[in-house]
Design a protein around this motif. Structure first.
Motif, mmCIF file in Angstrom:
data_model
loop_
_atom_site.group_PDB
_atom_site.id
_atom_site.type_symbol
_atom_site.label_atom_id
_atom_site.label_comp_id
_atom_site.label_asym_id
_atom_site.label_seq_id
_atom_site.Cartn_x
_atom_site.Cartn_y
_atom_site.Cartn_z
ATOM 1 N N ALA A 161 0.836 -1.212 0.000
ATOM 2 C CA ALA A 161 0.000 0.000 0.000
ATOM 3 C C ALA A 161 0.866 1.256 0.000
ATOM 4 C CB ALA A 161 -0.923 -0.005 1.219
ATOM 5 N N VAL A 162 1.950 1.243 0.773
ATOM 6 C CA VAL A 162 2.847 2.405 0.812
ATOM 7 C C VAL A 162 3.553 2.554 -0.539
ATOM 8 C CG1 VAL A 162 4.887 3.425 1.915
ATOM 9 C CG2 VAL A 162 3.151 2.297 3.314
ATOM 10 N N ALA A 163 3.950 1.450 -1.132
ATOM 11 C CA ALA A 163 4.594 1.513 -2.458
ATOM 12 C C ALA A 163 3.629 2.105 -3.483
ATOM 13 C CB ALA A 163 5.044 0.117 -2.891
ATOM 14 N N ALA A 164 2.379 1.666 -3.433
ATOM 15 C CA ALA A 164 1.377 2.185 -4.379
ATOM 16 C C ALA A 164 1.194 3.685 -4.181
ATOM 17 C CB ALA A 164 0.052 1.450 -4.190
ATOM 18 N N ALA A 165 1.173 4.127 -2.920
ATOM 19 C CA ALA A 165 1.009 5.559 -2.631
ATOM 20 C C ALA A 165 2.223 6.357 -3.119
ATOM 21 C CB ALA A 165 0.796 5.766 -1.132
ATOM 22 N N ILE A 178 18.291 -6.011 0.985
ATOM 23 C CA ILE A 178 17.230 -6.669 1.760
ATOM 24 C C ILE A 178 16.376 -7.555 0.838
ATOM 25 C CG2 ILE A 178 15.123 -6.270 3.129
ATOM 26 C CD1 ILE A 178 16.433 -3.716 4.213
ATOM 27 N N LEU A 179 16.249 -7.130 -0.420
ATOM 28 C CA LEU A 179 15.448 -7.892 -1.390
ATOM 29 C C LEU A 179 15.951 -9.326 -1.541
ATOM 30 C CD1 LEU A 179 13.058 -7.329 -3.359
ATOM 31 C CD2 LEU A 179 14.771 -6.922 -5.145
ATOM 32 N N THR A 180 17.251 -9.539 -1.315
ATOM 33 C CA THR A 180 17.844 -10.879 -1.494
ATOM 34 C C THR A 180 17.711 -11.756 -0.248
ATOM 35 O OG1 THR A 180 20.058 -10.276 -0.670
ATOM 36 C CG2 THR A 180 19.609 -9.850 -3.012
ATOM 37 N N PHE A 181 17.227 -11.159 0.865
ATOM 38 C CA PHE A 181 17.137 -11.948 2.102
ATOM 39 C C PHE A 181 15.976 -12.939 1.997
ATOM 40 C CE2 PHE A 181 18.973 -8.226 4.901
ATOM 41 C CZ PHE A 181 20.140 -8.261 4.154
ATOM 42 N N ALA A 189 7.180 -9.224 -2.919
ATOM 43 C CA ALA A 189 5.867 -8.981 -3.534
ATOM 44 C C ALA A 189 5.762 -7.531 -3.996
ATOM 45 C CB ALA A 189 4.755 -9.315 -2.540
ATOM 46 N N VAL A 190 6.335 -6.616 -3.223
ATOM 47 C CA VAL A 190 6.358 -5.205 -3.632
ATOM 48 C C VAL A 190 7.155 -5.076 -4.932
ATOM 49 C CG1 VAL A 190 7.203 -2.894 -3.038
ATOM 50 C CG2 VAL A 190 6.066 -4.277 -1.289
ATOM 51 N N ALA A 227 20.187 -6.465 -8.415
ATOM 52 C CA ALA A 227 19.619 -6.493 -9.774
ATOM 53 C C ALA A 227 19.215 -7.906 -10.170
ATOM 54 C CB ALA A 227 20.643 -5.940 -10.774
ATOM 55 N N ALA A 228 20.058 -8.883 -9.837
ATOM 56 C CA ALA A 228 19.776 -10.278 -10.202
ATOM 57 C C ALA A 228 18.511 -10.764 -9.507
ATOM 58 C CB ALA A 228 20.964 -11.169 -9.835
ATOM 59 N N LYS A 229 18.346 -10.377 -8.237
ATOM 60 C CA LYS A 229 17.141 -10.800 -7.504
ATOM 61 C C LYS A 229 15.897 -10.147 -8.107
ATOM 62 C CE LYS A 229 14.904 -13.016 -4.488
ATOM 63 N NZ LYS A 229 15.009 -14.475 -4.301
ATOM 64 N N LEU A 230 16.019 -8.862 -8.442
ATOM 65 C CA LEU A 230 14.885 -8.153 -9.045
ATOM 66 C C LEU A 230 14.513 -8.802 -10.390
ATOM 67 C CD1 LEU A 230 12.934 -5.759 -8.726
ATOM 68 C CD2 LEU A 230 14.687 -4.272 -9.742
ATOM 69 N N ALA A 231 15.524 -9.178 -11.151
ATOM 70 C CA ALA A 231 15.290 -9.843 -12.441
ATOM 71 C C ALA A 231 14.575 -11.175 -12.238
ATOM 72 C CB ALA A 231 16.622 -10.054 -13.166
ATOM 73 N N GLN A 232 15.024 -11.925 -11.234
ATOM 74 C CA GLN A 232 14.408 -13.227 -10.944
ATOM 75 C C GLN A 232 12.936 -13.048 -10.555
ATOM 76 O OE1 GLN A 232 16.015 -15.262 -7.450
ATOM 77 N NE2 GLN A 232 14.127 -16.469 -7.494
ATOM 78 N N ILE A 233 12.664 -12.053 -9.710
ATOM 79 C CA ILE A 233 11.286 -11.791 -9.261
ATOM 80 C C ILE A 233 10.403 -11.417 -10.442
ATOM 81 C CG2 ILE A 233 9.854 -10.154 -7.939
ATOM 82 C CD1 ILE A 233 12.249 -10.090 -5.885
ATOM 83 N N LYS A 234 10.934 -10.617 -11.352
ATOM 84 C CA LYS A 234 10.142 -10.131 -12.485
ATOM 85 C C LYS A 234 10.180 -11.089 -13.673
ATOM 86 C CE LYS A 234 9.897 -5.198 -11.507
ATOM 87 N NZ LYS A 234 8.435 -5.318 -11.234
ATOM 88 N N GLY A 235 11.013 -12.132 -13.570
ATOM 89 C CA GLY A 235 11.098 -13.108 -14.654
ATOM 90 C C GLY A 235 11.683 -12.524 -15.925
ATOM 91 N N ILE A 236 12.651 -11.633 -15.772
ATOM 92 C CA ILE A 236 13.309 -11.026 -16.927
ATOM 93 C C ILE A 236 14.819 -11.190 -16.802
ATOM 94 C CG2 ILE A 236 11.461 -9.353 -17.412
ATOM 95 C CD1 ILE A 236 13.048 -7.256 -15.890
ATOM 96 N N ASP A 237 15.526 -10.808 -17.848
ATOM 97 C CA ASP A 237 16.978 -10.916 -17.865
ATOM 98 C C ASP A 237 17.601 -9.818 -17.004
ATOM 99 O OD1 ASP A 237 18.938 -12.536 -19.802
ATOM 100 O OD2 ASP A 237 19.815 -10.578 -19.276
#
Ligand SMILES: [Zn+2]
Ligand SMILES: [Zn+2]
Length: 267
Positions: A161-165, A178-181, A189-190, A227-237
């Motif tokens: 909700a905070v991210a959306a705002a 922290i994203l990789t923890f 999910a954010v 970046a690698a974790k974000l790519a994995q979450i989004k299913g992109i390179d």
């Protein structure tokens, strides 16, 4: 090429190892970094880094946690914004995590400091680097009240909700190690929700080293793990994350491109 959009290279544990840290950046294809200011007393150091190296830039501001330091007026901030290679105001914001026995009402000085920083950002036309911890309602409210429309929520650890705002306000969202923890399920999910064209990556070094370096002194050369974790979450390179976050960095901190275009004009 990757960009570390938030690091503290002026802190002694990193400053003293700068040649090695820059070598690691080069090996990891991290070609740029934004050095973040946390007190006015520290500003000459961060600005010194940004003027000494053509791939470093800096901000000016006082971190909400810092007490007993010089409290700048908006004019003092605006003055420093006019210096070369200063591309944002911050880090600024609210932090109610360590109240040290005080009530939120007693933190009015933090909210006033935040308003001064937003005022300086609007007057100088620079974006804000926002730090918020245990204080998202007040952070969003003050940004709205002061008409802030450009900036980044750095080291994001808040809810969907905070991210959306924040997105609704026009802000970018920056993800740290922290994203990789393994336990950062809610944050992951954010990251899945935030559009790629509004994502930034950072280390917040020397803190929050990403997996597989967790617990060690962090450094900008480790931002590709985020970046690698974000790519994995989004299913992109990962190359797509590198490209998008670099473009977003240039779009938000538009002054990073100024020196280059000045050179072109001379030619
Ligand atoms: Zn911060
Ligand atoms: Zn920071």
């Amino acid at each position: 090429m990757f960009v570390d959009s938030h690091c503290h290279l002026s802190f002694p544990e990193l400053r003293e190892r700068l040649p090695e840290i820059r070598a690691t950046m080069a090996q990891a294809a991290v070609d740029r970094a934004l050095c973040i200011c946390t007190t006015i007393e520290e500003f000459p150091l961060v600005h010194g880094l940004a003027t000494a190296y053509d791939n470093f830039w800096c901000t000016v501001g006082v971190h909400p946690d810092n007490e007993g330091v010089h409290e700048p007026t908006a004019d003092e901030l605006i003055e420093r914004c006019a210096l070369p290679r200063v591309v944002a105001i911050g880090e600024t914001g609210l932090d109610y995590y360590r109240l040290n026995g005080r009530s939120v009402a007693e933190m009015a000085w933090q909210r006033e400091r935040f308003r001064v920083h937003i005022h300086a950002a609007r007057a100088s036309g620079l974006p804000l680097v926002v730090h918020t911890r245990s204080a998202s309602d007040d952070t969003l409210r003050i940004l709205r009240e002061e008409g802030a429309a450009r900036g980044v929520f750095h080291c994001f650890t808040e809810t969907l909700a905070v991210a959306a705002a924040a997105l609704e306000l026009g802000f970018y969202i920056s993800f740290s190690g922290i994203l990789t923890f393994r336990n950062a399920v809610e944050l992951q999910a954010v990251a899945a929700m935030v559009p790629l064209d509004r994502c930034l990556i950072e280390t917040d070094s020397p803190y929050l080293a990403p997996v597989p370096h967790r617990g060690r002194t962090n450094q900008p050369g480790w931002v590709p793990h985020v970046a690698a974790k974000l790519a994995q979450i989004k299913g992109i390179d990962v190359a797509e994350v590198a490209r998008a976050t670099s473009e977003n960095f240039e779009a938000l901190f538009s002054a990073v491109g100024q020196a280059a275009s000045d050179d072109e004009r001379v030619l």
